[in-house]
Write an enzyme that holds these catalytic residues in place. Structure first.
Site, PDB file in Angstrom:
ATOM      1  N   GLY A 122       0.791  -1.217   0.000  1.00  0.00           N
ATOM      2  CA  GLY A 122       0.000   0.000   0.000  1.00  0.00           C
ATOM      3  C   GLY A 122       0.823   1.268   0.000  1.00  0.00           C
ATOM      4  N   HIS A 123       0.134   2.366  -0.196  1.00  0.00           N
ATOM      5  CA  HIS A 123       0.783   3.677  -0.330  1.00  0.00           C
ATOM      6  C   HIS A 123       1.499   4.100   0.942  1.00  0.00           C
ATOM      7  CE1 HIS A 123      -2.408   5.680   2.012  1.00  0.00           C
ATOM      8  NE2 HIS A 123      -3.232   4.854   1.396  1.00  0.00           N
ATOM      9  N   ASN A 124       2.631   4.756   0.768  1.00  0.00           N
ATOM     10  CA  ASN A 124       3.437   5.327   1.849  1.00  0.00           C
ATOM     11  C   ASN A 124       4.063   4.289   2.768  1.00  0.00           C
ATOM     12  OD1 ASN A 124       1.224   7.654   1.292  1.00  0.00           O
ATOM     13  ND2 ASN A 124       3.187   8.555   1.921  1.00  0.00           N
ATOM     14  N   THR A 125       4.025   3.021   2.375  1.00  0.00           N
ATOM     15  CA  THR A 125       4.703   1.987   3.156  1.00  0.00           C
ATOM     16  C   THR A 125       6.197   2.027   2.865  1.00  0.00           C
ATOM     17  OG1 THR A 125       2.864   0.477   3.481  1.00  0.00           O
ATOM     18  CG2 THR A 125       5.018  -0.534   3.253  1.00  0.00           C
ATOM     19  N   SER A 137       1.062   2.977   4.804  1.00  0.00           N
ATOM     20  CA  SER A 137       1.799   3.621   5.899  1.00  0.00           C
ATOM     21  C   SER A 137       2.330   2.631   6.917  1.00  0.00           C
ATOM     22  CB  SER A 137       0.911   4.669   6.594  1.00  0.00           C
ATOM     23  OG  SER A 137       0.522   5.671   5.679  1.00  0.00           O
TER      24      SER A 137
END
Length: 349
Positions: free
Chosen positions: A235-238, A255
């Site tokens: 997922g995003h910002n991980t 995240s």
């Protein structure tokens, strides 16, 4: 290669004829004449009597072995070295620029870049030396690919995605697609623009049909040396640390901060905004709903420490017997209560 040449490659010693020629590699039960096999554990030693292989890698010389032996400390690692050499011989990448490729004039290509059929390279993309782009790949605007990276067919690298050197990206992967960002508004979902990017550092391998989402803002990052299997969702910002390993169909929400050397088993799921400490292990199909400390091993759903999980699993097997005993005790208690009630009634009379 001859047995002697293979021994020199892996730093082993030969017991038997070093001039026997090897034409392939195989499993010890499936091997044919000309194949090299390896034995990693004692339970496989009996197969040496029946294998049709022409040579074997093993840690200790075996008695009555009829084929040449290459003695090495770690046969499985030595076999991997041989497989790497074998791949170099067998794998032939595309070369040159295919006439059907569409390359923006503003894109910059390094030396000896290979661009296969129907590849699209968008404006201001930068492709370093000796990169290989197989058929059907898309490289978006301002994307960057480091030297000696191989991108297999139908991979999508969206705008501003950065790929390091010596990476391997397998077919169908999508890197830099929008993160799953929506907010409810008036009974509907309003899309939150995803304006960040993805950074993949050096020596990362990404499996087929894996997806790594671009950040809402900032970046999603996979640090150097990490290996990601097929059908993994990140997922995003991980942020995933160095030298991690994620098995097939694992899902990592947005995240999440994953430390160095973490191992995540197949089909495991990790909820968003958690920390997975360095060296931790998440077992297959585990459901992680809270942060995991460094070096911890968790399994189960919800994920708990592995030793506790084993005790819980053992206890579950005893549930039918425990339920039977509980019902028996309930009947006994009920019978005692009825007798006590009868005595109290008689005393009252």
């Amino acid at each position: 290669m001859t047995v002697g040449e293979i021994a020199a490659l892996v730093g082993g010693e030969v017991a038997g004829d070093p001039e026997v020629r090897i034409r392939g590699v195989n499993g010890i039960k499936e091997a044919q004449p000309g194949d090299l096999v390896f034995v990693r554990a004692a339970r496989y030693m009996p197969y040496l009597k029946t294998t049709r292989a022409s040579a074997v890698l093993l840690a200790e010389a075996a008695k009555d072995c009829a084929i040449p032996m290459i003695i090495v400390d770690h046969p499985d690692l030595a076999f991997a070295q041989v497989l790497q050499r074998w791949e170099q011989v067998q794998l032939i990448h595309p070369t040159g620029i295919h006439p059907t490729a569409v390359i923006a004039p503003e894109a910059r290509l390094g030396a000896e870049v290979a661009v296969d059929a129907h590849v699209r390279i968008a404006e201001d993309a930068v492709i370093a030396d000796r990169v290989v782009l197989y058929a059907g790949c898309y490289v978006g605007r301002r994307a960057r690919i480091g030297a000696d990276t191989v991108v297999y067919p139908n991979v999508v690298l969206r705008e501003d995605t950065e790929i390091g050197a010596r990476c391997i990206i397998h077919g169908g992967a999508v890197i830099g697609g929008d993160g799953f960002g929506f907010t409810p508004l008036g009974g509907q979902w309003m899309k939150i623009p995803q304006v960040g990017r993805v950074v993949i550092e050096d020596d990362v391998e990404i499996g087929s049909n894996t997806t790594i989402d671009r950040a809402t803002f900032g970046e999603t990052r996979v640090r150097r040396g990490t290996k990601i299997d097929n059908l993994v969702q990140i997922g995003h910002n991980t942020v995933i640390g160095e030298h991690c390993a994620l098995a097939g169909m694992a899902g990592v929400s947005g995240s999440v901060n994953i430390g160095d050397g973490v191992r995540i088993g197949a089909s495991a799921g990790i909820a968003g905004h958690l920390d997975i400490g360095a060296g931790a292990t998440v077992g297959a199909r585990a459901g992680v709903h809270k942060s995991v400390g460094a070096g911890k091993v968790v399994t189960g759903h919800p994920a708990i420490e592995h030793e506790l999980f084993l005790r819980v699993s053992a206890a579950q097997k005893q549930l039918p017997e425990l339920i039977r005993r509980m019902r028996s005790l309930e009947r006994q208690v009920q019978a005692l209560e009825e007798k006590l009630h009868e005595r109290q009634t008689e005393d009252d009379c």
